[in-house]
Design a protein around this motif. Structure first.
Motif, PDB file in Angstrom:
ATOM      1  N   VAL A  16       0.513   3.220 -13.504  1.00  0.00           N
ATOM      2  CA  VAL A  16       1.208   2.215 -14.281  1.00  0.00           C
ATOM      3  C   VAL A  16       1.514   2.833 -15.857  1.00  0.00           C
ATOM      4  N   THR A  17       2.835   3.034 -16.306  1.00  0.00           N
ATOM      5  CA  THR A  17       3.210   3.195 -17.490  1.00  0.00           C
ATOM      6  C   THR A  17       2.564   2.542 -18.745  1.00  0.00           C
ATOM      7  N   ASP A  18       2.826   3.087 -19.796  1.00  0.00           N
ATOM      8  CA  ASP A  18       2.139   2.151 -20.953  1.00  0.00           C
ATOM      9  C   ASP A  18       3.173   0.996 -21.128  1.00  0.00           C
ATOM     10  N   GLU A  19       4.375   0.972 -20.605  1.00  0.00           N
ATOM     11  CA  GLU A  19       5.186  -0.237 -20.744  1.00  0.00           C
ATOM     12  C   GLU A  19       4.945  -1.288 -19.519  1.00  0.00           C
ATOM     13  N   GLY A  20       3.938  -0.881 -18.691  1.00  0.00           N
ATOM     14  CA  GLY A  20       3.585  -1.688 -17.558  1.00  0.00           C
ATOM     15  C   GLY A  20       4.345  -1.701 -16.377  1.00  0.00           C
ATOM     16  N   ALA A  21       5.089  -0.419 -16.168  1.00  0.00           N
ATOM     17  CA  ALA A  21       5.992  -0.215 -14.977  1.00  0.00           C
ATOM     18  C   ALA A  21       5.077   0.499 -14.084  1.00  0.00           C
ATOM     19  N   GLY A  22       5.062  -0.091 -12.581  1.00  0.00           N
ATOM     20  CA  GLY A  22       4.391   0.689 -11.828  1.00  0.00           C
ATOM     21  C   GLY A  22       5.090   1.838 -10.955  1.00  0.00           C
ATOM     22  N   VAL A  23       4.607   3.094 -11.084  1.00  0.00           N
ATOM     23  CA  VAL A  23       5.324   4.004 -10.420  1.00  0.00           C
ATOM     24  C   VAL A  23       4.518   4.583  -9.054  1.00  0.00           C
ATOM     25  N   SER A  24       5.543   4.959  -8.273  1.00  0.00           N
ATOM     26  CA  SER A  24       4.705   5.792  -7.125  1.00  0.00           C
ATOM     27  C   SER A  24       5.431   6.878  -6.858  1.00  0.00           C
ATOM     28  N   VAL A  25       4.795   8.052  -6.581  1.00  0.00           N
ATOM     29  CA  VAL A  25       5.427   9.212  -6.245  1.00  0.00           C
ATOM     30  C   VAL A  25       4.805   9.512  -4.680  1.00  0.00           C
ATOM     31  N   HIS A  26       5.722   9.570  -3.906  1.00  0.00           N
ATOM     32  CA  HIS A  26       5.102   9.877  -2.363  1.00  0.00           C
ATOM     33  C   HIS A  26       5.749  11.566  -2.273  1.00  0.00           C
ATOM     34  N   ALA A  27       4.693  12.361  -2.125  1.00  0.00           N
ATOM     35  CA  ALA A  27       4.713  13.499  -1.489  1.00  0.00           C
ATOM     36  C   ALA A  27       4.974  13.689  -0.135  1.00  0.00           C
ATOM     37  N   ALA A  28       5.773  14.016   0.648  1.00  0.00           N
ATOM     38  CA  ALA A  28       5.815  13.719   1.944  1.00  0.00           C
ATOM     39  C   ALA A  28       5.297  15.362   2.539  1.00  0.00           C
ATOM     40  N   ARG A  29       4.940  15.322   3.952  1.00  0.00           N
ATOM     41  CA  ARG A  29       4.591  16.515   4.710  1.00  0.00           C
ATOM     42  C   ARG A  29       5.779  17.526   4.919  1.00  0.00           C
ATOM     43  N   ASP A  30       6.927  16.905   4.678  1.00  0.00           N
ATOM     44  CA  ASP A  30       8.167  17.747   5.029  1.00  0.00           C
ATOM     45  C   ASP A  30       8.721  18.300   3.677  1.00  0.00           C
ATOM     46  N   GLY A  31       7.769  18.341   2.917  1.00  0.00           N
ATOM     47  CA  GLY A  31       8.198  18.841   1.591  1.00  0.00           C
ATOM     48  C   GLY A  31       9.050  18.026   0.540  1.00  0.00           C
ATOM     49  N   THR A  32       9.537  16.830   0.811  1.00  0.00           N
ATOM     50  CA  THR A  32      10.283  16.038   0.116  1.00  0.00           C
ATOM     51  C   THR A  32       9.360  15.299  -0.871  1.00  0.00           C
ATOM     52  N   PHE A  33       9.937  14.546  -1.955  1.00  0.00           N
ATOM     53  CA  PHE A  33       9.244  13.835  -2.803  1.00  0.00           C
ATOM     54  C   PHE A  33      10.199  12.344  -2.939  1.00  0.00           C
ATOM     55  N   GLU A  34       9.646  11.321  -2.991  1.00  0.00           N
ATOM     56  CA  GLU A  34      10.152   9.970  -3.273  1.00  0.00           C
ATOM     57  C   GLU A  34       9.670   9.458  -4.373  1.00  0.00           C
ATOM     58  N   LEU A  35      10.313   9.136  -5.609  1.00  0.00           N
ATOM     59  CA  LEU A  35       9.902   8.435  -6.558  1.00  0.00           C
ATOM     60  C   LEU A  35      10.282   6.861  -6.528  1.00  0.00           C
ATOM     61  N   TYR A  36       9.265   5.936  -6.680  1.00  0.00           N
ATOM     62  CA  TYR A  36       9.743   4.477  -6.575  1.00  0.00           C
ATOM     63  C   TYR A  36       8.911   3.962  -7.980  1.00  0.00           C
ATOM     64  N   THR A  37       9.900   2.949  -8.457  1.00  0.00           N
ATOM     65  CA  THR A  37       9.277   2.152  -9.380  1.00  0.00           C
ATOM     66  C   THR A  37       9.132   0.646  -8.634  1.00  0.00           C
ATOM     67  N   ARG A  38       8.171  -0.132  -8.911  1.00  0.00           N
ATOM     68  CA  ARG A  38       7.711  -1.422  -8.377  1.00  0.00           C
ATOM     69  C   ARG A  38       8.146  -2.325  -8.986  1.00  0.00           C
ATOM     70  N   CYS A  39       8.409  -3.602  -8.701  1.00  0.00           N
ATOM     71  CA  CYS A  39       8.667  -4.861  -9.218  1.00  0.00           C
ATOM     72  C   CYS A  39       7.368  -5.328  -9.757  1.00  0.00           C
ATOM     73  N   GLU A  40       7.327  -5.855 -11.034  1.00  0.00           N
ATOM     74  CA  GLU A  40       6.366  -6.389 -11.632  1.00  0.00           C
ATOM     75  C   GLU A  40       5.555  -7.438 -10.878  1.00  0.00           C
ATOM     76  N   ASP A  41       6.231  -8.329 -10.284  1.00  0.00           N
ATOM     77  CA  ASP A  41       5.597  -9.671  -9.698  1.00  0.00           C
ATOM     78  C   ASP A  41       5.127  -9.426  -8.065  1.00  0.00           C
ATOM     79  N   ASP A  42       5.620  -8.089  -7.637  1.00  0.00           N
ATOM     80  CA  ASP A  42       5.331  -7.988  -6.010  1.00  0.00           C
ATOM     81  C   ASP A  42       5.061  -6.530  -5.804  1.00  0.00           C
ATOM     82  N   ARG A  43       3.736  -5.925  -5.781  1.00  0.00           N
ATOM     83  CA  ARG A  43       3.413  -4.703  -5.805  1.00  0.00           C
ATOM     84  C   ARG A  43       3.935  -3.983  -4.747  1.00  0.00           C
TER      85      ARG A  43
END
Length: 70
Positions: free
Chosen positions: A18-45
């Motif tokens: 969670v950032t200092d501003e309260g944003a939830g962030v997820s980084v998925h490092a996939a087995r195939d070598g790709t990456f996905e960056l997500y930001t979560r909604c505050e009210d629904d994880r």
């Protein structure tokens, strides 16, 4: 900042924080070598605002930009 890592069997690893501003962030490092960056909604994880999918090379470029000294 605390970063939680969770193994996703057969898929890779997801890192979450969670950032200092309260944003939830997820980084998925996939087995195939790709990456996905997500930001979560505050009210629904489990709901994401946006997703950015990167190749390994693209992720490396972003990491280089973020860590470059000015």
């Amino acid at each position: 900042m605390d970063v939680a890592a969770e193994l996703l069997p057969g898929r890779g690893v997801v890192h979450e924080f969670v950032t200092d501003e309260g944003a939830g962030v997820s980084v998925h490092a996939a087995r195939d070598g790709t990456f996905e960056l997500y930001t979560r909604c505050e009210d629904d994880r489990d709901t994401y605002r946006w997703r950015l999918r990167l190749t390994g090379g693209e992720a490396q470029t972003v990491a280089t930009i973020f860590t470059a000294r000015r």
